[in-house]
Design a protein around this motif. Structure first.
Motif, mmCIF file in Angstrom:
data_model
loop_
_atom_site.group_PDB
_atom_site.id
_atom_site.type_symbol
_atom_site.label_atom_id
_atom_site.label_comp_id
_atom_site.label_asym_id
_atom_site.label_seq_id
_atom_site.Cartn_x
_atom_site.Cartn_y
_atom_site.Cartn_z
ATOM 1 N N ASP A 1 0.926 -1.273 0.272
ATOM 2 C CA ASP A 1 0.121 -0.108 0.014
ATOM 3 C C ASP A 1 1.044 1.205 0.005
ATOM 4 N N SER A 2 1.993 1.191 -0.703
ATOM 5 C CA SER A 2 2.921 2.440 -0.750
ATOM 6 C C SER A 2 2.234 3.633 -1.368
ATOM 7 N N GLN A 3 1.387 3.586 -2.475
ATOM 8 C CA GLN A 3 0.866 4.632 -3.074
ATOM 9 C C GLN A 3 -0.265 5.180 -2.139
ATOM 10 N N TRP A 4 -1.032 4.441 -1.475
ATOM 11 C CA TRP A 4 -2.258 4.751 -0.943
ATOM 12 C C TRP A 4 -1.384 5.799 0.554
ATOM 13 N N ALA A 5 -0.389 4.948 1.017
ATOM 14 C CA ALA A 5 0.326 5.698 2.221
ATOM 15 C C ALA A 5 1.098 6.912 1.836
ATOM 16 N N GLY B 1 0.051 10.601 3.480
ATOM 17 C CA GLY B 1 1.154 11.215 3.974
ATOM 18 C C GLY B 1 1.308 12.701 3.429
ATOM 19 N N ILE B 2 1.262 12.708 2.129
ATOM 20 C CA ILE B 2 1.326 13.872 1.454
ATOM 21 C C ILE B 2 0.112 15.020 2.008
ATOM 22 N N LYS B 3 -1.000 14.507 1.980
ATOM 23 C CA LYS B 3 -2.199 15.296 2.445
ATOM 24 C C LYS B 3 -1.652 15.775 3.825
#
Length: 454
Positions: free
Chosen positions: A40-44, A48-50
């Motif tokens: 789930d690196s993309q979701w994380a 995280g960016i938000k």
């Protein structure tokens, strides 16, 4: 760079600001960790960016309120830098992430620019609030001049390379946005002693995708000829920029240098830039920076002249090659093991884990998802799996252009020629028999990477 470390020198002595700085450092470090995680690196990264963006906006508001309360003279300039990061840098980086579906390059750009910006801004502009350091950007060109320079550069990039570029930041501080080539040009006139220095920072892949393509360059690495061609292209580019501004008429090239990244950072620590613009062309990043009329101190780099240019480029490439070899030695190749048997998966992890970065998938569907999130250098694929067998999994991979060239070696218990012939059109890189001795399997994997490197 995969972590940034908070240091006491970053404290400016205002608790609310220092605490928020530390939170932002922690968020950036967590994003670095997300980048390296498989699941789930993309979701994380998205979440995280938000979180980083939300804290950044709050920090800017708190910091500006504090500056206003103490009557800080540099408030408007500081506010303009915040506004540029808020309205230019973050949206441009977020757009790149979304358009590329969080590709490794886009994530590297985001982390490199944001981490570099955060450290640089904390060490310079934020330290200036309490008088610990002079302001770095106090001598920037007025906003209208920066806008005019930006428009000229964007137009020239389109004219020369047919690339639609856009500005990421108007306060580039030497942040690293990938493997780069850094080039310094010094211009002057015979009538005055004034000098203008231009620093160009190119992402390596941009040179390969532009100058390299014009030359018919097929390699994905820099060589002597491409660096020389990039030098002359950069000269022409800067010359066209100078021609666009009458006040710069008559400036001629007096000196040029190739810089390594440490030398580039030294320039940014030492100098105040009148313009420092970062652009994304879609084919790679580049920065256009101006120091005028100050001279660089000695020791930045060996000047390139007609007599020594070839030797200097050779030395520069040799240094880059040595750094690349060291990076390669430090970097583990990624191997994905796909097998429905937990016993086989764990056995392969134990066998290969000392040499390679091993990830595991228990089915063909799980393998596709893993590959899309974190592309491996080699897939060891079980032939016989329920629901979606090895052949079907490889068919799905080969049908997607993005993963069509991922190397796949079948890990199978079958020895019959018909099975091998059946999958030959899918271009597997080889076959390994599960019942082989562990050392033989390890040897085959080692030999695959050795051949690939050769």
């Amino acid at each position: 760079m995969n972590q940034i470390e908070w240091q006491e020198s970053f404290n400016i002595g205002v608790d609310t600001i220092d605490q928020e700085h530390q939170r932002l450092f922690k968020i950036i470090n967590r994003l670095f960790a997300f980048q390296e995680e498989e699941k789930d690196s993309q979701w994380a990264c998205q979440e995280g960016i938000k979180f980083f963006k939300g804290h950044t906006m709050k920090h800017f508001a708190d910091e500006e309120a504090y500056m206003e309360s103490i009557g800080y003279k540099g408030l408007e300039q500081h506010r303009r830098i915040h506004q540029s990061f808020r309205t230019n840098t973050l949206p441009a980086l977020e757009q790149e992430l979304e358009q590329t579906r969080y590709s490794p390059d886009a994530v590297e750009h985001f982390l490199g620019v944001c981490a570099g910006w955060l450290i640089g801004h904390t060490l310079t502009e934020d330290q200036a609030i309490t008088g610990h350091r002079p302001r770095q950007w106090e001598n920037q060109l007025p906003g209208e001049d920066l806008e005019a320079l930006k428009k000229v550069i964007i137009q020239l990039v389109f004219d020369l390379f047919h690339l639609e570029s856009h500005m990421v930041s108007d306060a580039y501080g030497g942040e690293k946005f990938g493997e780069g080539v850094y080039y310094r040009l010094v211009y002057g006139t015979d009538q005055t002693e004034q000098r203008m220095e231009v620093i160009l920072a190119f992402e390596e892949k941009l040179l390969i995708n532009t100058v390299g393509k014009v030359m018919g360059f097929e390699s994905n690495k820099l060589d002597n000829m491409l660096v020389h061609a990039a030098r002359y292209t950069a000269r022409q580019f800067v010359g066209r920029v100078l021609e666009s501004f009458p006040v710069l008429e008559g400036y001629e090239l007096k000196e040029e240098n190739l810089l390594d990244y440490e030398q580039l950072k030294a320039v940014f620590r030492r100098e105040k830039f009148q313009a420092s613009l970062l652009f994304n062309t879609g084919a790679g990043y580049f920065a256009y920076c101006i120091i005028a009329p100050h001279l660089l101190q000695q020791g930045v780099g060996t000047p390139l002249a007609h007599g020594n240019a070839t030797d200097e480029v050779e030395k520069y490439l040799a240094q880059r090659a040595a750094q690349a070899r060291q990076t390669e030695r430090d970097h583990k190749r990624k191997v994905l093991v796909v097998d429905d048997s937990m016993t086989i998966r764990e056995a392969m992890r134990q066998l290969l884990g000392g040499t390679y970065e091993v990830s595991l998938a228990s089915s063909g569907v799980a393998a596709i998802r893993t590959i899309s999130l974190d592309r491996p250098d080699l897939v060891l694929l079980d032939y016989e799996m329920p629901v979606c067998d090895g052949k079907q999994t490889l068919e799905m991979l080969r049908s997607d252009e993005a993963f069509a060239d991922v190397p796949v070696i079948f890990l199978t218990g079958r020895r019959d020629p018909k099975t091998m012939i059946d999958v030959m059109p899918l271009n597997p890189s080889g076959y390994l028999i599960k019942t082989s001795k562990p050392e033989e399997i390890k040897k085959e994997v080692d030999q695959f990477f050795a051949k690939q490197k050769k």
